[in-house]
Design an enzyme around this catalytic site. Structure first.
Site, PDB file in Angstrom:
ATOM      1  N   GLY A  72       0.819  -1.204   0.000  1.00 16.99           N
ATOM      2  CA  GLY A  72       0.000   0.000   0.000  1.00 16.99           C
ATOM      3  C   GLY A  72       0.858   1.262   0.000  1.00 16.99           C
ATOM      4  O   GLY A  72       0.535   2.257  -0.653  1.00 16.99           O
ATOM      5  N   THR A  73       1.957   1.222   0.739  1.00 14.68           N
ATOM      6  CA  THR A  73       2.841   2.383   0.818  1.00 14.68           C
ATOM      7  C   THR A  73       3.365   2.763  -0.563  1.00 14.68           C
ATOM      8  O   THR A  73       3.363   3.931  -0.955  1.00 14.68           O
ATOM      9  CB  THR A  73       4.022   2.076   1.769  1.00 14.68           C
ATOM     10  OG1 THR A  73       3.490   1.734   3.055  1.00 14.68           O
ATOM     11  CG2 THR A  73       4.961   3.253   1.895  1.00 14.68           C
ATOM     12  N   ASN A 152      -7.544   4.000   9.374  1.00 14.33           N
ATOM     13  CA  ASN A 152      -7.074   2.721   9.921  1.00 14.33           C
ATOM     14  C   ASN A 152      -7.261   2.616  11.432  1.00 14.33           C
ATOM     15  O   ASN A 152      -7.358   1.524  11.973  1.00 14.33           O
ATOM     16  CB  ASN A 152      -5.601   2.488   9.553  1.00 14.33           C
ATOM     17  CG  ASN A 152      -4.747   3.716   9.698  1.00 14.33           C
ATOM     18  OD1 ASN A 152      -5.002   4.754   9.088  1.00 14.33           O
ATOM     19  ND2 ASN A 152      -3.724   3.619  10.521  1.00 14.33           N
ATOM     20  N   GLN A 180      -7.561   0.202   3.944  1.00 12.21           N
ATOM     21  CA  GLN A 180      -8.404  -0.399   4.993  1.00 12.21           C
ATOM     22  C   GLN A 180      -9.828  -0.677   4.504  1.00 12.21           C
ATOM     23  O   GLN A 180     -10.567  -1.402   5.172  1.00 12.21           O
ATOM     24  CB  GLN A 180      -8.457   0.501   6.223  1.00 12.21           C
ATOM     25  CG  GLN A 180      -7.136   0.601   6.976  1.00 12.21           C
ATOM     26  CD  GLN A 180      -6.684  -0.718   7.604  1.00 12.21           C
ATOM     27  OE1 GLN A 180      -7.458  -1.671   7.755  1.00 12.21           O
ATOM     28  NE2 GLN A 180      -5.408  -0.802   7.964  1.00 12.21           N
ATOM     29  N   SER A 200      -3.829  -3.004  -0.446  1.00 13.53           N
ATOM     30  CA  SER A 200      -2.713  -3.814   0.042  1.00 13.53           C
ATOM     31  C   SER A 200      -3.191  -5.222   0.376  1.00 13.53           C
ATOM     32  O   SER A 200      -4.184  -5.386   1.094  1.00 13.53           O
ATOM     33  CB  SER A 200      -2.127  -3.144   1.290  1.00 13.53           C
ATOM     34  OG  SER A 200      -1.122  -3.953   1.846  1.00 13.53           O
ATOM     35  N   GLY A 201      -2.464  -6.216  -0.133  1.00 15.21           N
ATOM     36  CA  GLY A 201      -2.886  -7.609   0.036  1.00 15.21           C
ATOM     37  C   GLY A 201      -3.022  -8.071   1.471  1.00 15.21           C
ATOM     38  O   GLY A 201      -3.975  -8.763   1.833  1.00 15.21           O
ATOM     39  N   HIS A 202      -2.073  -7.647   2.325  1.00 16.20           N
ATOM     40  CA  HIS A 202      -2.039  -8.254   3.667  1.00 16.20           C
ATOM     41  C   HIS A 202      -3.165  -7.789   4.579  1.00 16.20           C
ATOM     42  O   HIS A 202      -3.307  -8.297   5.686  1.00 16.20           O
ATOM     43  CB  HIS A 202      -0.659  -8.091   4.312  1.00 16.20           C
ATOM     44  CG  HIS A 202      -0.316  -6.730   4.798  1.00 16.20           C
ATOM     45  ND1 HIS A 202      -0.399  -6.389   6.120  1.00 16.20           N
ATOM     46  CD2 HIS A 202       0.154  -5.634   4.158  1.00 16.20           C
ATOM     47  CE1 HIS A 202       0.006  -5.132   6.274  1.00 16.20           C
ATOM     48  NE2 HIS A 202       0.331  -4.653   5.087  1.00 16.20           N
ATOM     49  N   THR A 238      10.104  -7.951 -12.482  1.00 12.95           N
ATOM     50  CA  THR A 238       9.396  -9.208 -12.745  1.00 12.95           C
ATOM     51  C   THR A 238       8.208  -9.363 -11.802  1.00 12.95           C
ATOM     52  O   THR A 238       8.350  -9.160 -10.591  1.00 12.95           O
ATOM     53  CB  THR A 238      10.362 -10.399 -12.595  1.00 12.95           C
ATOM     54  OG1 THR A 238      11.422 -10.203 -13.529  1.00 12.95           O
ATOM     55  CG2 THR A 238       9.679 -11.728 -12.872  1.00 12.95           C
ATOM     56  N   CYS A 326       2.136   1.549  13.460  1.00 12.93           N
ATOM     57  CA  CYS A 326       3.342   2.362  13.341  1.00 12.93           C
ATOM     58  C   CYS A 326       3.534   3.259  14.549  1.00 12.93           C
ATOM     59  O   CYS A 326       4.638   3.656  14.854  1.00 12.93           O
ATOM     60  CB  CYS A 326       3.275   3.227  12.093  1.00 12.93           C
ATOM     61  SG  CYS A 326       2.749   2.309  10.667  1.00 12.93           S
TER      62      CYS A 326
END
Ligand code: PLP
Length: 399
Positions: A72-73, A152, A180, A200-202, A238, A326
């Site tokens: 995401g960053t 978030n 989020q 973001s995937g996580h 890649t 964070c």
């Protein structure tokens, strides 16, 4: 006893189905997605399928509007840096005071090193954006407005469709950090005027290290990384095929579970809040309670330190967070709660409980049972609670 994980806004567990979808692409189908031979074309086909799955989750009109990134960053940085290059003659950014550091730290840097004017729009006590101030900040110099879809820490949802329209009226691009929001609420970018959207995937049961930036067809994107022609020349390197395929599967599952998120997960969150508010005095929910992500509860406990609560929760096998991942570990209350002017006496004791579809009623009951005695113990030790110390020392005035 099974640990209770209620820190899903920090990161989520990768689903078994996602792992199963990814595994063949480490060994059996290891080719480079760009290669001409069968090893490559098989992977290329699976990447294309995954792009379609993600396209569906966010309601994009074309699968090539998705550019894969590492997180995401990266997506947030790419959107803002690109706009400042492609929007000739425009060198201002409009954003909010409650963005994630992925936006705020970049803006601080651009202001200091490149003289970019940054307008940081305030929020009210419920964390709602001052839309009037936003409208006034937009102008002929605005390259891009970047406002998060949902916060978030509190889960507060911003009126993104309207904010995108206002940005366009000023001739600016509009980007939203939806890290989020994606997978938790219905998103349909094609029906909006959003130009770019980060995810973001996580945060949705896919692995860490994979993200994406949605870029509406016709919006120019200046790449940050230069090299190969991957992602139509917009992001060299890649392709991380296993993770892209995992994110595709996670997107498909998120759509399947969207109704569960809106109903069962929301009900679990509400049960937790009600249970705690009924049993513990001097605490309240922060954020815009009516316009919130269904999975997020941020409860401020007065006159105690969030770090103490987290440590004792952790001892009881419960994982939560004080503000964003964070900021945890720092003794300053989070920038989000400070921006909302939540009194320091309460902001210091704010705890975020964030759910996922993997949580159960039993999890909620464990927390409701554990929290009252933890709070009571900490308050017994707190000079502020006992009135032995003046709380104004704990409460600097807000600028
Ligand atoms: N934006 C928001 C709103 C977030 O909550 C986060 C992560 O917590 C990010 C951006 C950064 O995402 P990533 O960890 O994928 O870089």
């Amino acid at each position: 006893m099974r640990p209770v994980y209620l820190d899903n806004n920090a990161t989520t567990r990768v689903s078994e189905e996602v792992v199963s979808a990814m595994l063949p692409f480490f060994t059996a189908q290891f080719g480079n997605a760009s290669s001409m031979h069968t090893f490559g074309s098989e992977v290329g086909g699976a990447v294309k399928n995954a792009r379609g799955q993600l396209q569906k989750l966010i309601g994009a009109a074309h699968d090539h509007e998705i550019v894969y990134t590492s997180c995401g960053t990266e997506s947030d940085n790419m959107a803002i840096l690109s706009a400042l290059e492609t929007q000739v003659g425009r060198n201002e950014v409009v954003t909010s005071v409650v963005e994630h550091p992925a936006v705020l730290a970049l803006c601080d840097y651009l202001e200091k090193t490149r003289g970019i004017k940054i307008h940081r729009i305030p929020v009210d006590a419920k964390g709602r954006l001052d839309v009037d101030a936003y409208r006034k900040a937009l102008g002929p110099k605005t390259a891009i407005a970047s406002i998060m879809w949902a916060n978030n820490e509190t889960g507060t949802i911003f009126p993104i469709a309207r904010l995108a329209e206002l940005a366009h009226e000023a001739g600016a691009l509009f980007h939203t950090d939806a890290v989020q929001a994606v997978g938790k609420i219905t998103i349909n970018v094609a029906d909006s005027e959003i130009d770019m959207l980060s995810l973001s995937g996580h945060k949705l049961h896919a692995p860490k290290g994979i993200g994406a930036l949605y870029v509406r067809r016709g919006v120019r994107l200046r790449p940050m990384l230069r090299g190969g022609h991957q992602e139509r020349g917009r992001r060299a390197g890649t392709e991380n095929a296993p993770s892209i395929i995992g994110l595709g599967k996670a997107a498909e599952l998120a759509l399947e579970y969207m109704n569960d998120e809106q109903t069962r997960v929301r009900a679990l969150r509400d049960r937790l809040e009600d249970g705690i508010l009924q049993r513990v005095a001097n605490c309240f929910v922060t954020g815009d309670v009516e316009h919130r992500l269904p999975n997020t509860a941020n409860i401020a406990f007065e006159y105690i330190e969030g770090e103490g609560i987290l440590l004792m929760l952790n001892k009881a096998g419960i994982a939560a967070s004080s503000g964003s991942a964070c900021t945890s570990g720092s003794l300053e209350p989070s920038h989000v709660l400070r921006a909302m002017k939540v009194p320091y006496t309460a902001a210091h004791g704010a705890i975020r409980f964030s759910f996922s579809r993997e949580n159960t009623e039993e999890d909620v009951d464990r927390v409701i049972e554990a929290v009252p005695s933890i709070i009571a113990k900490l308050r017994e030790m707190s000079p502020f609670w006992k009135g032995e110390e003046n709380t104004t020392a704990f409460q600097p005035t807000y600028a």
